[in-house]
Design a protein around this motif. Structure first.
Motif, PDB file in Angstrom:
ATOM      1  N   ARG A   5      45.245  54.695  30.759  1.00 61.26           N
ATOM      2  CA  ARG A   5      43.812  54.210  30.504  1.00 61.26           C
ATOM      3  C   ARG A   5      43.534  52.934  29.856  1.00 61.26           C
ATOM      4  O   ARG A   5      44.322  52.443  29.146  1.00 61.26           O
ATOM      5  CB  ARG A   5      43.213  55.328  29.551  1.00 61.26           C
ATOM      6  N   VAL A   6      42.879  51.959  30.589  1.00 59.94           N
ATOM      7  CA  VAL A   6      42.636  50.728  30.207  1.00 59.94           C
ATOM      8  C   VAL A   6      41.243  50.346  29.662  1.00 59.94           C
ATOM      9  O   VAL A   6      41.091  49.191  29.091  1.00 59.94           O
ATOM     10  CB  VAL A   6      42.998  49.630  31.255  1.00 59.94           C
ATOM     11  N   TRP A 147      40.517  40.415  39.372  1.00 61.42           N
ATOM     12  CA  TRP A 147      40.800  39.435  38.366  1.00 61.42           C
ATOM     13  C   TRP A 147      41.255  38.150  38.930  1.00 61.42           C
ATOM     14  O   TRP A 147      41.117  36.957  38.708  1.00 61.42           O
ATOM     15  CB  TRP A 147      41.379  39.982  37.174  1.00 61.42           C
ATOM     16  N   THR A 148      42.092  38.422  39.957  1.00 58.93           N
ATOM     17  CA  THR A 148      42.868  37.037  40.533  1.00 58.93           C
ATOM     18  C   THR A 148      41.507  36.173  41.063  1.00 58.93           C
ATOM     19  O   THR A 148      41.643  34.959  41.054  1.00 58.93           O
ATOM     20  CB  THR A 148      43.630  37.433  41.702  1.00 58.93           C
ATOM     21  N   GLY A 205      48.191  50.814  38.371  1.00 56.74           N
ATOM     22  CA  GLY A 205      46.920  51.098  39.139  1.00 56.74           C
ATOM     23  C   GLY A 205      46.993  50.535  40.346  1.00 56.74           C
ATOM     24  O   GLY A 205      47.816  50.281  41.195  1.00 56.74           O
ATOM     25  N   ASP A 206      45.756  49.598  40.465  1.00 50.84           N
ATOM     26  CA  ASP A 206      45.309  49.110  41.707  1.00 50.84           C
ATOM     27  C   ASP A 206      45.915  47.685  41.587  1.00 50.84           C
ATOM     28  O   ASP A 206      45.371  46.850  42.204  1.00 50.84           O
ATOM     29  CB  ASP A 206      43.830  49.061  42.016  1.00 50.84           C
ATOM     30  N   ARG A 220      48.046  37.709  33.531  1.00 49.16           N
ATOM     31  CA  ARG A 220      48.594  38.738  32.673  1.00 49.16           C
ATOM     32  C   ARG A 220      48.030  40.393  33.465  1.00 49.16           C
ATOM     33  O   ARG A 220      48.523  41.340  33.135  1.00 49.16           O
ATOM     34  CB  ARG A 220      48.334  38.889  31.361  1.00 49.16           C
ATOM     35  N   THR A 221      47.153  40.013  34.238  1.00 50.33           N
ATOM     36  CA  THR A 221      46.675  41.163  35.290  1.00 50.33           C
ATOM     37  C   THR A 221      46.087  40.702  36.743  1.00 50.33           C
ATOM     38  O   THR A 221      45.618  39.737  36.792  1.00 50.33           O
ATOM     39  CB  THR A 221      45.564  42.163  34.419  1.00 50.33           C
ATOM     40  N   THR A 222      46.299  41.612  37.707  1.00 45.64           N
ATOM     41  CA  THR A 222      45.706  41.224  38.969  1.00 45.64           C
ATOM     42  C   THR A 222      44.734  42.502  39.403  1.00 45.64           C
ATOM     43  O   THR A 222      44.353  42.598  40.603  1.00 45.64           O
ATOM     44  CB  THR A 222      46.744  41.001  39.977  1.00 45.64           C
ATOM     45  N   ARG A 223      44.352  43.396  38.204  1.00 41.05           N
ATOM     46  CA  ARG A 223      43.679  44.563  38.487  1.00 41.05           C
ATOM     47  C   ARG A 223      42.113  44.129  38.981  1.00 41.05           C
ATOM     48  O   ARG A 223      41.569  43.109  38.780  1.00 41.05           O
ATOM     49  CB  ARG A 223      43.556  45.263  37.525  1.00 41.05           C
TER      50      ARG A 223
END
Length: 304
Positions: A5-6, A147-148, A205-206, A220-223
């Protein structure tokens, strides 16, 4: 296996709002206290004291970055080998990246401001470019947005302002394609925030695979964003000699760079503006509460 869970519950968000509020108050205390000839660690001390004395935050979320002058271009300055020990000089741009922890939840706020309370014209160029990127991402970062894409948006906004000021030249889309943005912003745009400062789940996840290109590889994320995610928005613009020298030596990158103009900014450090943000379907919630525009900062610091 259930997906990690985020997103945050109402109770978690309340704790994080409080941590960010205390971070903001402690940053403002440091801005009020600063004057040339103090040492960076003295401003860190003001931040620590205010966080605990005013807010009951016994612990900090991470090692304080209290950078002045050229040190503000060192992304993780302040560690044991660079312990916030430079003496602040009149005319320095300062970059303070500091956040307390409350009930195990982190805050992470960065302020950038002139040590003497008045921006020079050159400082305004860089500061306003970064602030514009911060505000544009705050507006565009919505559920369903990757986020990218927000990272690339922040690069584009900064490059457009640098072009208007004569530091870069050519087509901004070509600059983005050739990773000119990473010459000035080598880090990722932001990260999840929660029980850890750089919270977990960024590549689950995605998430798309980690990129290999400069700047993008540091994300630090590409979600894809979801409601109730808490993420930092922290664009920056820095003048790092090693990155600039490598770009000038590159026949592709160098054609976008105006050396005589950029050289005027060498040694000035950098600017980062970081807010703690809750993603909502409507207007996003910025939990940081510090002066942000040039006028706001100058008016606030004049109240000393």
């Amino acid at each position: 296996m259930a997906e990690l869970r985020v997103f945050k519950t109402d109770e978690e968000l309340q704790v994080m709002r409080y941590a960010s509020l205390i971070a903001s108050e402690a940053h403002k205390a440091a801005m009020k206290h600063i004057k040339p000839d103090l040492y960076e660690y003295q401003l860190e001390s003001i931040f620590r004291h205010t966080s605990y004395y005013t807010g009951g935050c016994r612990h900090l979320a991470y090692t304080c970055i209290a950078a002045s002058g050229c040190n503000s271009s060192i992304l993780h300055y302040g560690h044991a080998n660079a312990p916030n020990d430079r003496q602040v000089k009149d005319g320095d741009m300062c970059l303070f990246d500091m956040g307390p922890e409350y009930c195990c939840y982190a805050s992470d706020v960065t302020t950038s401001f002139p040590a003497n309370g008045k921006f020079t014209d050159k400082q305004k160029i860089i500061y306003n470019a970064v602030l514009k990127a911060n505000r544009e991402v705050l507006k565009q970062a919505k559920p369903g947005v990757r986020w990218t894409d927000m990272h690339i948006l922040s690069e584009r906004v900064i490059l457009e302002d640098l072009k208007a000021a004569g530091l870069v030249q050519g087509d901004v889309n070509e600059m983005v394609k050739n990773r000119i943005g990473a010459v000035f912003m080598p880090h990722g745009l932001g990260h999840f925030l929660g029980l850890d400062t750089h919270d977990v789940g960024g590549y689950l996840g995605d998430a798309t695979p980690r990129a290999s290109e400069p700047g993008l590889k540091s994300l630090r994320t590409t979600r894809t964003l979801q409601e109730r995610m808490v993420i930092t928005i922290e664009p920056g613009c820095y003048f790092v000699d090693t990155l600039l020298d490598a770009a000038f030596a590159d026949p592709v990158k160098s054609k976008f760079l105006v050396k005589e103009k950029i050289d005027q900014f060498r040694g000035s450090g950098g600017v980062r503006i970081e807010d703690d943000v809750i993603i909502w379907a409507g207007e996003n919630e910025n939990m940081s509460r510090v002066p942000r525009t040039v006028d706001e900062i100058e008016a606030f610091m004049a109240q000393k």
